[in-house]
Design a protein around this motif. Structure first.
Motif, PDB file in Angstrom:
ATOM      1  N   ARG A  80       0.846  -1.194   0.000  1.00  0.00           N
ATOM      2  CA  ARG A  80       0.000   0.000   0.000  1.00  0.00           C
ATOM      3  C   ARG A  80       0.878   1.240   0.000  1.00  0.00           C
ATOM      4  O   ARG A  80       1.784   1.373   0.815  1.00  0.00           O
ATOM      5  N   GLY A  81       0.605   2.146  -0.925  1.00  0.00           N
ATOM      6  CA  GLY A  81       1.354   3.385  -1.018  1.00  0.00           C
ATOM      7  C   GLY A  81       1.058   4.300   0.161  1.00  0.00           C
ATOM      8  O   GLY A  81      -0.049   4.298   0.702  1.00  0.00           O
ATOM      9  N   GLU A  82       2.059   5.036   0.573  1.00  0.00           N
ATOM     10  CA  GLU A  82       1.876   6.005   1.646  1.00  0.00           C
ATOM     11  C   GLU A  82       1.352   7.305   1.046  1.00  0.00           C
ATOM     12  O   GLU A  82       1.699   7.663  -0.066  1.00  0.00           O
ATOM     13  N   GLU A  85       0.570   7.874  -2.749  1.00  0.00           N
ATOM     14  CA  GLU A  85       1.206   6.870  -3.603  1.00  0.00           C
ATOM     15  C   GLU A  85       0.237   5.724  -3.865  1.00  0.00           C
ATOM     16  O   GLU A  85      -0.544   5.345  -2.993  1.00  0.00           O
ATOM     17  N   THR A  87      -1.189   1.821  -4.698  1.00  0.00           N
ATOM     18  CA  THR A  87      -0.934   0.467  -4.207  1.00  0.00           C
ATOM     19  C   THR A  87      -0.237  -0.310  -5.312  1.00  0.00           C
ATOM     20  O   THR A  87      -0.619  -0.230  -6.483  1.00  0.00           O
ATOM     21  N   CYS A  88       0.775  -1.081  -4.939  1.00  0.00           N
ATOM     22  CA  CYS A  88       1.490  -1.921  -5.897  1.00  0.00           C
ATOM     23  C   CYS A  88       1.276  -3.381  -5.516  1.00  0.00           C
ATOM     24  O   CYS A  88       1.138  -3.717  -4.350  1.00  0.00           O
ATOM     25  N   SER A 111      -1.155  -2.526 -10.707  1.00  0.00           N
ATOM     26  CA  SER A 111      -0.329  -1.543 -10.008  1.00  0.00           C
ATOM     27  C   SER A 111      -0.311  -0.270 -10.847  1.00  0.00           C
ATOM     28  O   SER A 111       0.125  -0.289 -11.985  1.00  0.00           O
ATOM     29  N   HIS A 113       1.564   2.363 -10.710  1.00  0.00           N
ATOM     30  CA  HIS A 113       2.947   2.641 -11.084  1.00  0.00           C
ATOM     31  C   HIS A 113       3.797   1.474 -10.621  1.00  0.00           C
ATOM     32  O   HIS A 113       4.245   1.454  -9.482  1.00  0.00           O
ATOM     33  N   THR A 125      11.115  -2.830  -4.336  1.00  0.00           N
ATOM     34  CA  THR A 125      10.338  -3.299  -3.193  1.00  0.00           C
ATOM     35  C   THR A 125      10.775  -4.693  -2.789  1.00  0.00           C
ATOM     36  O   THR A 125      10.847  -5.006  -1.614  1.00  0.00           O
TER      37      THR A 125
END
Length: 161
Positions: A80-82, A85, A87-88, A111, A113, A125
């Motif tokens: 999960r993006g902060e 950002e 989610t990937c 995703s 990005h 990641t």
């Protein structure tokens, strides 16, 4: 009532879906050696995300409600993006691109990005979560300059010649 989940270096786990979603995901995290705080989910063979990570009551909902018995699924990590950002999603099955290129493409589309890959073939990641088998050694150009420096320093004339 069971499903097959693929992860790691072509590992397969047969799992009973007559259990709580929380129990299923905890079991899969242990099997693939994820951290307890990691978020995992499943992708079916058609590229559909099962959204187990979005279940509101994973401790009370049965997994069979979300998964179709005797089906094959790929284990994925949800990052999960902060802040703003996106989610990937990343496959926990190594070399997904080679085994299931259409699923790898679908996962990239899910995703917003996708994380960029470096020279090791691992995403940033994956390195962050310790999934790379080898330590990150840098780009080929950096490796080349390090090898040249060692050669110069070990030559009998020294580095000044």
């Amino acid at each position: 009532m069971f499903i097959t989940v693929s992860y790691g270096a072509d590992c397969h786990e047969i799992v009973n879906v007559q259990c709580r979603v929380l129990s299923l995901t905890a079991h899969l995290k242990r099997k693939c050696q994820c951290r307890p705080e990691d978020c995992v989910d499943l992708l079916d063979e058609s590229g559909t995300l099962m959204n187990l990570s979005q279940v509101e009551s994973p401790g009370s909902e049965l997994a069979r409600k979300y998964l179709q018995e005797r089906q094959h699924y790929i284990l994925i990590r949800v990052v999960r993006g902060e802040n703003s950002e996106p989610t990937c999603y990343e496959s926990l099955l190594e070399n997904l691109e080679e085994h299931h290129p259409e699923l790898a493409e679908r996962l990239q589309k899910l995703s917003a990005h996708p994380p960029l890959k470096d020279g090791t073939g691992k995403t940033s990641t994956q390195r962050k979560f310790g999934q790379a088998k080898e330590p990150h050694l840098g780009s080929p150009a950096k490796l080349r300059s390090t090898q040249q420096t060692k050669k110069v320093l070990s030559s009998p004339a020294g580095p000044d010649t």
